[in-house]
Scaffold this motif. Sequence first.
Motif, PDB file in Angstrom:
ATOM      1  N   ALA A  18     -29.236  26.233  -3.614  1.00  0.00           N
ATOM      2  CA  ALA A  18     -27.253  25.707  -3.001  1.00  0.00           C
ATOM      3  C   ALA A  18     -26.549  26.127  -3.818  1.00  0.00           C
ATOM      4  O   ALA A  18     -26.443  26.535  -5.416  1.00  0.00           O
ATOM      5  CB  ALA A  18     -27.831  24.181  -3.221  1.00  0.00           C
ATOM      6  N   THR A  19     -25.633  26.375  -3.536  1.00  0.00           N
ATOM      7  CA  THR A  19     -23.947  26.603  -4.257  1.00  0.00           C
ATOM      8  C   THR A  19     -24.086  25.136  -4.800  1.00  0.00           C
ATOM      9  O   THR A  19     -24.275  23.971  -4.751  1.00  0.00           O
ATOM     10  CB  THR A  19     -23.275  26.991  -3.207  1.00  0.00           C
ATOM     11  N   PRO A  20     -22.990  25.357  -5.925  1.00  0.00           N
ATOM     12  CA  PRO A  20     -22.013  24.660  -6.688  1.00  0.00           C
ATOM     13  C   PRO A  20     -21.451  22.777  -5.175  1.00  0.00           C
ATOM     14  O   PRO A  20     -22.015  22.164  -5.504  1.00  0.00           O
ATOM     15  CB  PRO A  20     -21.324  24.745  -7.635  1.00  0.00           C
ATOM     16  N   LEU A  51     -32.915  24.680 -17.120  1.00  0.00           N
ATOM     17  CA  LEU A  51     -33.581  23.302 -15.981  1.00  0.00           C
ATOM     18  C   LEU A  51     -33.707  23.915 -15.136  1.00  0.00           C
ATOM     19  O   LEU A  51     -34.353  24.127 -14.285  1.00  0.00           O
ATOM     20  CB  LEU A  51     -33.194  22.324 -16.651  1.00  0.00           C
ATOM     21  N   VAL A  52     -32.130  25.319 -14.943  1.00  0.00           N
ATOM     22  CA  VAL A  52     -31.475  26.114 -13.670  1.00  0.00           C
ATOM     23  C   VAL A  52     -32.061  26.859 -13.447  1.00  0.00           C
ATOM     24  O   VAL A  52     -31.563  27.844 -15.148  1.00  0.00           O
ATOM     25  CB  VAL A  52     -31.197  24.899 -12.748  1.00  0.00           C
ATOM     26  N   ARG A  53     -31.450  27.947 -12.421  1.00  0.00           N
ATOM     27  CA  ARG A  53     -31.268  28.957 -12.801  1.00  0.00           C
ATOM     28  C   ARG A  53     -29.944  29.265 -11.769  1.00  0.00           C
ATOM     29  O   ARG A  53     -30.333  29.310 -10.897  1.00  0.00           O
ATOM     30  CB  ARG A  53     -32.343  30.235 -13.194  1.00  0.00           C
ATOM     31  N   HIS A  54     -29.561  30.924 -12.013  1.00  0.00           N
ATOM     32  CA  HIS A  54     -28.555  30.470 -10.734  1.00  0.00           C
ATOM     33  C   HIS A  54     -29.212  32.493 -10.809  1.00  0.00           C
ATOM     34  O   HIS A  54     -29.108  33.536 -11.009  1.00  0.00           O
ATOM     35  CB  HIS A  54     -26.716  30.582 -10.906  1.00  0.00           C
ATOM     36  N   GLY A  60     -19.262  35.711  -3.717  1.00  0.00           N
ATOM     37  CA  GLY A  60     -18.893  34.066  -3.406  1.00  0.00           C
ATOM     38  C   GLY A  60     -19.683  33.089  -4.358  1.00  0.00           C
ATOM     39  O   GLY A  60     -20.226  33.910  -4.726  1.00  0.00           O
ATOM     40  N   ALA A  61     -19.972  32.107  -3.799  1.00  0.00           N
ATOM     41  CA  ALA A  61     -20.550  31.261  -5.569  1.00  0.00           C
ATOM     42  C   ALA A  61     -21.857  31.077  -5.346  1.00  0.00           C
ATOM     43  O   ALA A  61     -22.350  32.290  -4.237  1.00  0.00           O
ATOM     44  CB  ALA A  61     -20.625  29.973  -5.114  1.00  0.00           C
ATOM     45  N   PRO A  62     -22.106  31.596  -6.194  1.00  0.00           N
ATOM     46  CA  PRO A  62     -23.885  31.652  -6.757  1.00  0.00           C
ATOM     47  C   PRO A  62     -24.914  30.302  -5.901  1.00  0.00           C
ATOM     48  O   PRO A  62     -24.462  29.279  -6.284  1.00  0.00           O
ATOM     49  CB  PRO A  62     -23.799  31.243  -8.918  1.00  0.00           C
ATOM     50  N   THR A  63     -25.751  30.862  -6.837  1.00  0.00           N
ATOM     51  CA  THR A  63     -27.375  29.598  -5.620  1.00  0.00           C
ATOM     52  C   THR A  63     -28.179  29.111  -6.700  1.00  0.00           C
ATOM     53  O   THR A  63     -28.319  30.199  -7.873  1.00  0.00           O
ATOM     54  CB  THR A  63     -27.523  30.160  -4.720  1.00  0.00           C
ATOM     55  N   TYR A  64     -28.131  28.095  -7.221  1.00  0.00           N
ATOM     56  CA  TYR A  64     -28.890  27.586  -8.236  1.00  0.00           C
ATOM     57  C   TYR A  64     -29.952  27.011  -7.514  1.00  0.00           C
ATOM     58  O   TYR A  64     -29.858  26.860  -6.438  1.00  0.00           O
ATOM     59  CB  TYR A  64     -28.260  26.521  -8.184  1.00  0.00           C
ATOM     60  N   SER A  65     -31.129  27.374  -8.209  1.00  0.00           N
ATOM     61  CA  SER A  65     -32.615  26.484  -7.694  1.00  0.00           C
ATOM     62  C   SER A  65     -32.739  26.561  -9.049  1.00  0.00           C
ATOM     63  O   SER A  65     -33.321  27.043 -10.698  1.00  0.00           O
ATOM     64  CB  SER A  65     -33.315  27.323  -7.217  1.00  0.00           C
ATOM     65  N   VAL A  66     -33.960  25.353  -9.285  1.00  0.00           N
ATOM     66  CA  VAL A  66     -34.613  24.953 -10.593  1.00  0.00           C
ATOM     67  C   VAL A  66     -35.750  26.428 -11.069  1.00  0.00           C
ATOM     68  O   VAL A  66     -35.570  27.376 -10.555  1.00  0.00           O
ATOM     69  CB  VAL A  66     -35.910  23.804 -10.470  1.00  0.00           C
ATOM     70  N   ASN A  67     -35.496  25.927 -12.378  1.00  0.00           N
ATOM     71  CA  ASN A  67     -35.590  27.156 -13.259  1.00  0.00           C
ATOM     72  C   ASN A  67     -37.465  27.774 -12.644  1.00  0.00           C
ATOM     73  O   ASN A  67     -37.700  28.937 -12.692  1.00  0.00           O
ATOM     74  CB  ASN A  67     -35.949  26.984 -15.113  1.00  0.00           C
ATOM     75  N   ALA A  68     -38.339  26.921 -12.521  1.00  0.00           N
ATOM     76  CA  ALA A  68     -39.528  27.069 -11.750  1.00  0.00           C
ATOM     77  C   ALA A  68     -39.949  27.530 -10.538  1.00  0.00           C
ATOM     78  O   ALA A  68     -41.077  28.251 -10.480  1.00  0.00           O
ATOM     79  CB  ALA A  68     -40.613  25.992 -11.875  1.00  0.00           C
ATOM     80  N   HIS A 109     -34.094  36.805 -11.510  1.00  0.00           N
ATOM     81  CA  HIS A 109     -32.854  36.430 -11.309  1.00  0.00           C
ATOM     82  C   HIS A 109     -32.200  37.262 -10.388  1.00  0.00           C
ATOM     83  O   HIS A 109     -31.315  38.029 -10.822  1.00  0.00           O
ATOM     84  CB  HIS A 109     -32.769  36.730 -12.614  1.00  0.00           C
ATOM     85  N   LEU A 110     -32.893  38.508  -9.335  1.00  0.00           N
ATOM     86  CA  LEU A 110     -32.758  39.239  -8.535  1.00  0.00           C
ATOM     87  C   LEU A 110     -32.614  38.863  -6.931  1.00  0.00           C
ATOM     88  O   LEU A 110     -33.865  38.054  -7.140  1.00  0.00           O
ATOM     89  CB  LEU A 110     -34.049  40.371  -8.896  1.00  0.00           C
ATOM     90  N   ALA A 111     -31.617  39.450  -6.375  1.00  0.00           N
ATOM     91  CA  ALA A 111     -31.436  39.749  -4.845  1.00  0.00           C
ATOM     92  C   ALA A 111     -31.074  40.728  -4.190  1.00  0.00           C
ATOM     93  O   ALA A 111     -30.878  41.490  -4.885  1.00  0.00           O
ATOM     94  CB  ALA A 111     -29.711  38.383  -4.681  1.00  0.00           C
ATOM     95  N   LEU A 112     -31.944  41.195  -3.718  1.00  0.00           N
ATOM     96  CA  LEU A 112     -31.937  42.428  -3.096  1.00  0.00           C
ATOM     97  C   LEU A 112     -31.555  42.251  -1.112  1.00  0.00           C
ATOM     98  O   LEU A 112     -31.856  41.842  -0.878  1.00  0.00           O
ATOM     99  CB  LEU A 112     -33.304  43.366  -2.587  1.00  0.00           C
ATOM    100  N   SER A 113     -30.383  43.171  -1.214  1.00  0.00           N
ATOM    101  CA  SER A 113     -29.532  43.026   0.348  1.00  0.00           C
ATOM    102  C   SER A 113     -30.008  44.833   0.507  1.00  0.00           C
ATOM    103  O   SER A 113     -30.325  45.105   0.782  1.00  0.00           O
ATOM    104  CB  SER A 113     -28.830  43.484  -0.040  1.00  0.00           C
TER     105      SER A 113
END
Length: 127
Positions: A18-20, A51-54, A60-68, A109-113
């Motif tokens: 989710a974004t902020p 506890l979270v990572r982006h 656009g805005a970063p997306t956050y998720s729980v660290n696990a 911590h990676l996104a591939l397009s």
Amino acid sequence: MTPQRQLVLDAVTELGHATPEQICQRIRRLTPTVNITTVYRTLDLLEELGLVRHTHLGHGAPTYSVNAHEHVHLVCHRCGELDEVPCEALAALGEQLRAARGFELDASHLALSGVCAGCASGDQELT
């Protein structure tokens, strides 16, 4: 942990990615007085605490998720579909980078397009 911080962490957990702004909308259903600035500050603190990572899934805005919640994100740049693969999918690349450069890859911590299977086959409409 303050109640507002717990609300932010709960929203991230419930939403998965989710974004902020999405997190703020979720929290406002329960507590309408929470503002976006509070959400951003809280996300920064929760990330410092591990506890979270982006992840930046595109523009656009970063997306956050729980660290696990660790995986590599696959983002279709045509339709926007988001898929996930285990971090181990990049193990060979990680080994190459370590051997050649001494670089430790954090694939979580990676996104591939790229283009998803539906778009590649011409089945998906452009959005």
